[in-house]
Design an enzyme around this catalytic site. Sequence first.
Site, PDB file in Angstrom:
ATOM      1  N   SER A 124       0.833  -1.206   0.000  1.00  0.00           N
ATOM      2  CA  SER A 124       0.000   0.000   0.000  1.00  0.00           C
ATOM      3  C   SER A 124       0.872   1.263   0.000  1.00  0.00           C
ATOM      4  CB  SER A 124      -0.882  -0.001   1.246  1.00  0.00           C
ATOM      5  OG  SER A 124      -1.669   1.165   1.261  1.00  0.00           O
TER       6      SER A 124
ATOM      7  N   ASN B 261       9.184   8.508   4.978  1.00  0.00           N
ATOM      8  CA  ASN B 261       8.084   9.244   4.344  1.00  0.00           C
ATOM      9  C   ASN B 261       7.075   9.706   5.369  1.00  0.00           C
ATOM     10  OD1 ASN B 261       5.159   7.999   4.066  1.00  0.00           O
ATOM     11  ND2 ASN B 261       6.617   6.294   4.255  1.00  0.00           N
TER      12      ASN B 261
ATOM     13  N   CYS C 262      -0.271   3.103  10.237  1.00  0.00           N
ATOM     14  CA  CYS C 262       0.464   4.283   9.760  1.00  0.00           C
ATOM     15  C   CYS C 262       1.040   5.008  10.977  1.00  0.00           C
ATOM     16  CB  CYS C 262      -0.464   5.215   8.977  1.00  0.00           C
ATOM     17  SG  CYS C 262       0.370   6.764   8.564  1.00  0.00           S
TER      18      CYS C 262
HETATM   19  N1  ORO Z   1       3.115   6.384   5.261  1.00  0.00           N
HETATM   20  C1  ORO Z   1       3.517   5.215   5.847  1.00  0.00           C
HETATM   21  O1  ORO Z   1       4.722   5.008   6.032  1.00  0.00           O
HETATM   22  N2  ORO Z   1       2.605   4.303   6.222  1.00  0.00           N
HETATM   23  C2  ORO Z   1       1.291   4.513   6.031  1.00  0.00           C
HETATM   24  O2  ORO Z   1       0.506   3.632   6.392  1.00  0.00           O
HETATM   25  C3  ORO Z   1       0.873   5.717   5.436  1.00  0.00           C
HETATM   26  C4  ORO Z   1       1.817   6.638   5.076  1.00  0.00           C
HETATM   27  C5  ORO Z   1       1.468   7.986   4.511  1.00  0.00           C
HETATM   28  O3  ORO Z   1       0.492   8.105   3.774  1.00  0.00           O
HETATM   29  O4  ORO Z   1       2.181   8.913   4.836  1.00  0.00           O
END
Ligand code: ORO
Length: 305
Positions: free
Chosen positions: A24, A73, A130
Amino acid sequence: FKVEPSLVTSIGKIQLERPVMLASGILGISLDVFNRLYRSGAGAVVTKSLSTEPWDGYPNPTIFSVNGGGWINAVGLSNPGAPNFAKMIESNTTVPIIVSLVGSIAEDFEMMVSQFKNCKVTAYELNLSCPHVAKVGLEVGDDPELVKKIVSTVKNSTTVPVIAKVGLGTTHYLNTVKTAIDSGIDAITAINTVRAMAIDVETQRPILSNKFGGLSGTPIKPIALRCVYEISSKYDIPIIGCGGISTWEDAIEFILGGASAIQLGSAIGDRWLNVFNDINDGIIRYMKRKGYSKLDEMVGLAKKS
Ligand code: ORO
């Protein structure tokens, strides 16, 4: 597409022609790209996590390449919203799509699942992990009562298999896994990114606009593998391994550790779409060399005493 029988895998009730899928958050937003990924050797694609309404996400910078390997990120779950996205994938008949969902309360998830009635959905993946957005993701995964409510509500609203994606939060992830299993979950994806940050020494400020983000890529591979091994040692639940996988050897490690399938994210940023068939081909060669005819024969072998 020629199906290679030895690569077929079952993650509980989910059957895939190939065990390597798109994680994802990576390229997960248009049907054209999904078709391309499928033709490039992905067994399934997991969408960007969808919310009940469109979300903008955080301002830039949202991603940072770590010196020595990996990425941090904080995109902030930007997505077009489940209702818009469901319309976009209505015409899909070929690609196995796993729809990732993110929300704060059980009703969010119930509403989103209802949007996909006219779509071919292979499974739902609940993002309970997340590590850097308030009131969703890990904050939900860390709350056992909420996990119980969300999983049982989604299970009651659909016959499509439901996966929980867990990560490393303040509640021990094995407790979150247990709660999800007790509430009827069909499979577990382990793990999401690991909360992290980077600081610019000249400006003396955090680099990402959100300050904190999630670390992905090769640095987290041994941690993700440890989690897969621990889950499969403790519980009888199909597992999808995710975290820093970039070679066929990595994929085999996760399979031997107990995963029936794996997901790729950062490896695509590093090596683009060739990585899917490189891994598929490497798994086939390994199985021939070791004398296995079905992927399932290798799942969890490293736990043999
Ligand atoms: N970033 C991640 O590392 N994991 C997630 O589940 C979602 C994001 C994001 O959209 O920033």
